[in-house]
Design an enzyme around this catalytic site. Sequence first.
Site, PDB file in Angstrom:
ATOM      1  N   CYS A  21      42.290  35.651  34.699  1.00 31.05           N
ATOM      2  CA  CYS A  21      40.860  35.379  34.561  1.00 31.05           C
ATOM      3  C   CYS A  21      40.234  36.332  33.553  1.00 31.05           C
ATOM      4  CB  CYS A  21      40.168  35.513  35.916  1.00 31.05           C
ATOM      5  SG  CYS A  21      38.385  35.209  35.860  1.00 31.05           S
ATOM      6  N   CYS A  27      36.776  37.557  34.583  1.00 32.83           N
ATOM      7  CA  CYS A  27      36.797  38.599  35.611  1.00 32.83           C
ATOM      8  C   CYS A  27      37.215  39.956  35.051  1.00 32.83           C
ATOM      9  CB  CYS A  27      37.766  38.217  36.726  1.00 32.83           C
ATOM     10  SG  CYS A  27      37.556  36.568  37.411  1.00 32.83           S
ATOM     11  N   ASP A  28      38.274  39.953  34.241  1.00 32.22           N
ATOM     12  CA  ASP A  28      38.946  41.205  33.900  1.00 32.22           C
ATOM     13  C   ASP A  28      38.835  41.621  32.443  1.00 32.22           C
ATOM     14  OD1 ASP A  28      39.819  41.262  36.538  1.00 32.22           O
ATOM     15  OD2 ASP A  28      41.666  40.175  36.080  1.00 32.22           O
TER      16      ASP A  28
END
Length: 303
Positions: free
Chosen positions: A131, A134-135
Amino acid sequence: MKYDVIIIGAGTAGMTAAVYVQRAGRHALVLEGKGYGGQITNAGEVENYPGIPRISGIDFGKSLYDQMTAMGAEFRVERVTSVTKTGAGFSVTTGAGKYEASAVILATGAKNRTLGINGETKLTGSGVSYCATCDGNFFRGRDVAVVGGGNTALDDAEILSGIAGKVYLVHRRDSFRGAAATVQRLAAHENVEFVLESVPVSVNGGFAVESLTVKNVRTGEDRVLEVAGVFVAIGQEPDNQAFSNVAELDRAGYIVAGEDCMTRTAGLFAAGDCRTKSLRQLTTAAADGSVAGVAAVAYLNAL
């Protein structure tokens, strides 16, 4: 014992739904085949959940689990094999037996497709990610690789191009399957390099990702990309076939349900990554859990 609501899945969506069911004075049973937490437990750190600047995925899942159980929700590690509509509600079968409920919430999530190469599992959460949204911020100014050729991979590469130092976009074919307009934008970025006709062979590193080895499918030559992060963007797989008798599935296997989380069957709701939706994030999973929990209680109140 007959429960008010049985929730299948103990990820963010399922446990949030349990919180809302319990807050409404109803009794929820949460069934999960592996253990609580869901995919977020694989995240070393979470920085995109509103109001929580930074938390580990494990701590996030544990906090939500503690919250729902403190409110009275029951949790059992049992894999659900079938759900059947009955005259009085639903019959839910697991490997350990059968349960009855007036309403059911499906929150089975979806799992990321993996590359299946050496080093991937070992370094997941230590440089291997599924992701970019997300990261991505963890790799600010550092070189990364994105693996995939569809719209998800292209979008991830575009997100990372504004964060990372250099972005290698690795795809097994000589052209991308995603939107041509996105490909054109990426081609104009000086820090994006297309690595076409290439497949990943191994993710390399001790305690964190240090490089990605890829093989050119035409020449057979290996190339080592010196990167700190590898973003795998080759899709997700839902696990909903056991519920196809009570819920409509789309071509990819996701449960057909809108923002109201309602399925084709009265009293059956779908929340989180398992349902049809455009964005699958921690925040949308929690939002779905809230909606499904409230909707299930409203359904019970109307009986």
